[in-house]
Design a protein around this motif. Structure first.
Motif, PDB file in Angstrom:
ATOM      1  N   GLY A 200     -38.708 -11.843  27.583  1.00 22.16           N
ATOM      2  CA  GLY A 200     -39.274 -12.252  29.421  1.00 22.16           C
ATOM      3  C   GLY A 200     -38.983 -14.257  29.245  1.00 22.16           C
ATOM      4  N   PHE A 201     -37.795 -14.378  29.577  1.00 23.31           N
ATOM      5  CA  PHE A 201     -37.327 -15.845  29.429  1.00 23.31           C
ATOM      6  C   PHE A 201     -37.132 -15.823  31.098  1.00 23.31           C
ATOM      7  CE2 PHE A 201     -35.196 -15.430  25.517  1.00 23.31           C
ATOM      8  CZ  PHE A 201     -36.452 -16.531  25.001  1.00 23.31           C
ATOM      9  N   LYS A 202     -37.988 -17.715  31.572  1.00 26.95           N
ATOM     10  CA  LYS A 202     -37.821 -17.680  32.803  1.00 26.95           C
ATOM     11  C   LYS A 202     -36.778 -18.805  33.361  1.00 26.95           C
ATOM     12  CE  LYS A 202     -41.683 -15.278  33.189  1.00 26.95           C
ATOM     13  NZ  LYS A 202     -41.345 -13.748  34.557  1.00 26.95           N
ATOM     14  N   ASN A 203     -36.116 -19.351  32.171  1.00 33.13           N
ATOM     15  CA  ASN A 203     -35.030 -19.903  32.074  1.00 33.13           C
ATOM     16  C   ASN A 203     -33.513 -19.680  31.850  1.00 33.13           C
ATOM     17  OD1 ASN A 203     -34.784 -19.461  29.402  1.00 33.13           O
ATOM     18  ND2 ASN A 203     -34.936 -21.164  28.617  1.00 33.13           N
ATOM     19  N   VAL A 204     -33.557 -18.257  32.802  1.00 34.62           N
ATOM     20  CA  VAL A 204     -32.220 -17.375  32.730  1.00 34.62           C
ATOM     21  C   VAL A 204     -31.340 -17.984  34.191  1.00 34.62           C
ATOM     22  CG1 VAL A 204     -30.599 -15.217  31.659  1.00 34.62           C
ATOM     23  CG2 VAL A 204     -32.722 -15.936  31.291  1.00 34.62           C
ATOM     24  N   THR A 205     -30.004 -18.209  33.760  1.00 34.67           N
ATOM     25  CA  THR A 205     -29.162 -18.207  35.298  1.00 34.67           C
ATOM     26  C   THR A 205     -27.796 -17.645  34.297  1.00 34.67           C
ATOM     27  OG1 THR A 205     -28.474 -19.292  36.591  1.00 34.67           O
ATOM     28  CG2 THR A 205     -27.812 -19.974  34.494  1.00 34.67           C
ATOM     29  N   THR A 206     -27.075 -17.456  36.135  1.00 35.21           N
ATOM     30  CA  THR A 206     -26.142 -16.732  35.334  1.00 35.21           C
ATOM     31  C   THR A 206     -24.661 -17.473  36.423  1.00 35.21           C
ATOM     32  OG1 THR A 206     -26.940 -13.982  35.767  1.00 35.21           O
ATOM     33  CG2 THR A 206     -24.516 -14.540  36.063  1.00 35.21           C
ATOM     34  N   ILE A 207     -23.824 -17.772  34.898  1.00 36.38           N
ATOM     35  CA  ILE A 207     -22.441 -18.809  35.479  1.00 36.38           C
ATOM     36  C   ILE A 207     -21.152 -17.878  34.789  1.00 36.38           C
ATOM     37  CG2 ILE A 207     -21.266 -20.362  35.298  1.00 36.38           C
ATOM     38  CD1 ILE A 207     -23.830 -22.110  35.293  1.00 36.38           C
ATOM     39  N   TYR A 208     -20.460 -17.038  35.515  1.00 38.10           N
ATOM     40  CA  TYR A 208     -19.397 -16.635  34.766  1.00 38.10           C
ATOM     41  C   TYR A 208     -18.820 -16.891  34.271  1.00 38.10           C
ATOM     42  CZ  TYR A 208     -21.104 -12.550  38.571  1.00 38.10           C
ATOM     43  OH  TYR A 208     -21.073 -11.213  38.942  1.00 38.10           O
ATOM     44  N   ASN A 209     -17.946 -16.477  33.202  1.00 36.85           N
ATOM     45  CA  ASN A 209     -16.100 -17.511  32.980  1.00 36.85           C
ATOM     46  C   ASN A 209     -15.544 -17.475  33.699  1.00 36.85           C
ATOM     47  OD1 ASN A 209     -17.439 -17.243  30.002  1.00 36.85           O
ATOM     48  ND2 ASN A 209     -16.428 -14.999  29.583  1.00 36.85           N
ATOM     49  N   SER A 210     -14.506 -18.076  33.261  1.00 35.80           N
ATOM     50  CA  SER A 210     -13.542 -19.479  34.886  1.00 35.80           C
ATOM     51  C   SER A 210     -12.728 -18.699  33.758  1.00 35.80           C
ATOM     52  CB  SER A 210     -13.376 -19.875  35.002  1.00 35.80           C
ATOM     53  OG  SER A 210     -13.088 -20.631  33.179  1.00 35.80           O
ATOM     54  N   VAL A 211     -10.904 -18.165  34.721  1.00 40.93           N
ATOM     55  CA  VAL A 211      -9.511 -17.430  34.741  1.00 40.93           C
ATOM     56  C   VAL A 211      -8.778 -18.825  35.330  1.00 40.93           C
ATOM     57  CG1 VAL A 211      -9.749 -16.119  36.908  1.00 40.93           C
ATOM     58  CG2 VAL A 211      -8.158 -15.784  34.817  1.00 40.93           C
ATOM     59  N   LYS A 212      -7.714 -19.336  34.383  1.00 39.48           N
ATOM     60  CA  LYS A 212      -6.934 -19.815  35.702  1.00 39.48           C
ATOM     61  C   LYS A 212      -5.674 -19.856  34.133  1.00 39.48           C
ATOM     62  CE  LYS A 212      -6.083 -25.207  34.610  1.00 39.48           C
ATOM     63  NZ  LYS A 212      -6.375 -26.541  34.030  1.00 39.48           N
ATOM     64  N   LEU A 213      -4.413 -19.551  34.973  1.00 36.08           N
ATOM     65  CA  LEU A 213      -3.420 -18.775  35.035  1.00 36.08           C
ATOM     66  C   LEU A 213      -2.809 -19.781  34.251  1.00 36.08           C
ATOM     67  CD1 LEU A 213      -2.918 -16.407  38.250  1.00 36.08           C
ATOM     68  CD2 LEU A 213      -4.482 -15.923  35.677  1.00 36.08           C
ATOM     69  N   ASN A 214      -1.753 -19.290  33.699  1.00 35.62           N
ATOM     70  CA  ASN A 214      -0.509 -20.213  32.655  1.00 35.62           C
ATOM     71  C   ASN A 214       0.547 -20.031  33.412  1.00 35.62           C
ATOM     72  OD1 ASN A 214       1.405 -20.809  30.994  1.00 35.62           O
ATOM     73  ND2 ASN A 214       0.233 -20.644  29.190  1.00 35.62           N
ATOM     74  N   THR A 215       0.622 -21.072  33.932  1.00 40.14           N
ATOM     75  CA  THR A 215       2.183 -21.312  35.103  1.00 40.14           C
ATOM     76  C   THR A 215       3.088 -21.639  33.825  1.00 40.14           C
ATOM     77  OG1 THR A 215       1.883 -24.112  34.435  1.00 40.14           O
ATOM     78  CG2 THR A 215       0.316 -23.147  36.419  1.00 40.14           C
ATOM     79  N   SER A 216       3.658 -21.025  32.718  1.00 39.36           N
ATOM     80  CA  SER A 216       4.779 -20.812  32.753  1.00 39.36           C
ATOM     81  C   SER A 216       5.394 -19.685  33.214  1.00 39.36           C
ATOM     82  CB  SER A 216       5.241 -20.399  30.848  1.00 39.36           C
ATOM     83  OG  SER A 216       5.901 -19.933  30.694  1.00 39.36           O
ATOM     84  N   LYS A 217       7.403 -20.341  33.273  1.00 40.70           N
ATOM     85  CA  LYS A 217       7.874 -19.673  34.088  1.00 40.70           C
ATOM     86  C   LYS A 217       8.525 -18.849  33.642  1.00 40.70           C
ATOM     87  CE  LYS A 217       7.303 -22.455  37.644  1.00 40.70           C
ATOM     88  NZ  LYS A 217       6.760 -21.379  38.662  1.00 40.70           N
ATOM     89  N   ASN A 218       8.339 -18.354  32.105  1.00 39.73           N
ATOM     90  CA  ASN A 218       8.788 -17.503  30.883  1.00 39.73           C
ATOM     91  C   ASN A 218       8.240 -16.496  31.380  1.00 39.73           C
ATOM     92  OD1 ASN A 218      10.689 -16.628  29.260  1.00 39.73           O
ATOM     93  ND2 ASN A 218       9.637 -17.301  27.633  1.00 39.73           N
ATOM     94  N   SER A 219       9.455 -15.353  31.956  1.00 43.77           N
ATOM     95  CA  SER A 219       9.136 -13.837  32.393  1.00 43.77           C
ATOM     96  C   SER A 219       9.787 -12.766  31.587  1.00 43.77           C
ATOM     97  CB  SER A 219       9.023 -14.060  33.950  1.00 43.77           C
ATOM     98  OG  SER A 219      10.384 -14.105  34.185  1.00 43.77           O
ATOM     99  N   GLU A 220      10.489 -13.285  30.496  1.00 39.96           N
ATOM    100  CA  GLU A 220      11.432 -12.030  30.088  1.00 39.96           C
ATOM    101  C   GLU A 220      10.112 -12.251  28.343  1.00 39.96           C
ATOM    102  OE1 GLU A 220      13.906 -13.912  27.445  1.00 39.96           O
ATOM    103  OE2 GLU A 220      15.177 -15.492  29.288  1.00 39.96           O
ATOM    104  N   ILE A 221      10.542 -10.062  28.372  1.00 36.78           N
ATOM    105  CA  ILE A 221       9.890  -9.820  28.131  1.00 36.78           C
ATOM    106  C   ILE A 221      10.128  -7.958  27.457  1.00 36.78           C
ATOM    107  CG2 ILE A 221       7.471  -9.786  29.378  1.00 36.78           C
ATOM    108  CD1 ILE A 221       8.005  -7.012  31.023  1.00 36.78           C
ATOM    109  N   PRO A 222      10.291  -7.754  25.883  1.00 29.64           N
ATOM    110  CA  PRO A 222      10.548  -7.006  25.614  1.00 29.64           C
ATOM    111  C   PRO A 222      10.665  -5.755  26.083  1.00 29.64           C
ATOM    112  CG  PRO A 222       9.241  -7.693  24.266  1.00 29.64           C
ATOM    113  CD  PRO A 222       8.878  -8.486  25.522  1.00 29.64           C
TER     114      PRO A 222
END
Length: 333
Positions: free
Chosen positions: A132-154
């Motif tokens: 029953g709280f009236k002090n509720v709001t929604t803020i999503y988690n954010s996403v920030k991409l890593n700009t690493s150029k290393n794209s090698e995968i096994p």
């Protein structure tokens, strides 16, 4: 994120170490606990916490901790946070993790928080309904991409991906493995990769052997930069018992990788639009999930549409947009 907007940020960590960049002071209560986990050590940590709050005279306290020990939270909110603007952030639809028992005590303790922030609309709605709280709001988690150029995968084969903690009691990875077994994907050369660490890795490796799929199901260790593996996956899959706002789905879509997720009463539908950027299936049904796997890779038009829409579908979660919401909340105090 907030430091980029000019705020002075300090961090209190309850677990040892911080694996992300931040600016400002840092009180590591986790390291203190590692040094002394006794009752006397606990009193020293609480004293250090109170002194840190008192000495820094913060304008706001943003509290993201789980809060499921009643006496501890009463002490923190009544004696350490007393008369301060506290923003209580709730990351899970499983509210028992963030609100103490009995319910009336949570109502008394948290009603005067400056704000209670749910990281999804579904979480915020549940908080309002249950408490029953009236002090509720929604803020999503954010996403920030890593700009690493290393794209090698096994990996040199097409694969579906799960990335996150390997903990079956929460992530229900047994369902993922069983559904993959029921699907026709291994017959078509599509493998399954599980990326991460956790207490159930050996158990799930043994289950993989029971399924006789050890040549098609692969376990990779946790990495701080999973993006090369995520971006090359055919899709990311999530099968958890419950979630708050599943960041693995947002991160995957932001890299152009579509998703398949089971349905929750939380934030999945705020991320995934069925048939637009991925598929949503009923939870706890290996048949439904196996059919979704098959459908995604047999219906090329569906798959390509979801892949094309992936990045644009999560624009609202970009750090720039989320930071504006936080700035508005703090400035309009």
């Amino acid at each position: 994120m907030l430091s980029d907007l000019g705020y002075d940020i300090s961090v209190v960590s309850v677990l040892s170490g911080v694996d992300y960049h931040f600016s400002g002071n840092h009180l590591d209560l986790g390291e203190m606990k590692n040094d002394d986990a006794s009752f006397f050590g606990k009193t020293k940590r609480m004293s250090a916490f109170k002194n840190f709050i008192d000495e820094n005279k913060f304008d706001f306290i943003i509290d993201c901790r789980p809060k499921n020990v009643s006496l501890r939270e009463v002490f923190i909110y009544r004696h350490i946070y007393k008369n301060r603007k506290v923003i209580n952030v709730v990351h899970s639809h499983h509210l028992q993790t963030y609100f103490i028992s009995p319910k009336w005590l949570s109502k008394v303790l948290f009603k005067n928080c400056f704000r209670i922030v749910g990281v999804s609309q579904a979480i915020s709605a549940k908080i309002e309904t249950v408490y029953g709280f009236k002090n509720v709001t929604t803020i999503y988690n954010s996403v920030k991409l890593n700009t690493s150029k290393n794209s090698e995968i096994p990996l040199d084969f097409p694969y579906l991906l799960y990335f996150g903690r390997i903990e079956d009691s929460i992530k229900n990875l047994s369902l993922l493995l069983a559904s993959y077994k029921q699907s026709s994907l291994n017959e078509k050369g599509f493998h399954l990769v599980l990326l991460g660490d956790g207490p159930d890795k050996e158990k799930l490796k043994n289950f993989t052997k029971q399924l006789k799929l050890q040549n098609f199901i692969h376990f990779l260790d946790f990495t701080l930069n999973p993006e090369p593996i995520v971006s090359r996956a055919k899709c990311t899959v999530l099968t958890s018992h419950y979630e708050g706002l599943p960041m693995v789905l947002i991160e995957s879509l932001s890299l152009g990788t579509p998703v398949i997720s089971v349905e929750y009463n939380s934030g999945v539908k705020e991320i995934v639009k069925n048939g637009h950027n991925g598929l949503i299936v009923p939870n706890y049904s290996s048949n439904e999930l196996a059919n979704a796997f098959n459908r995604f890779f047999e219906d090329e038009a569906l798959y390509l549409r979801c892949k094309e829409n992936a990045k644009s579908s999560v624009a609202k979660f970009e750090m720039y947009n989320v930071s504006k919401q936080w700035n508005s909340l703090l400035q309009n105090s």
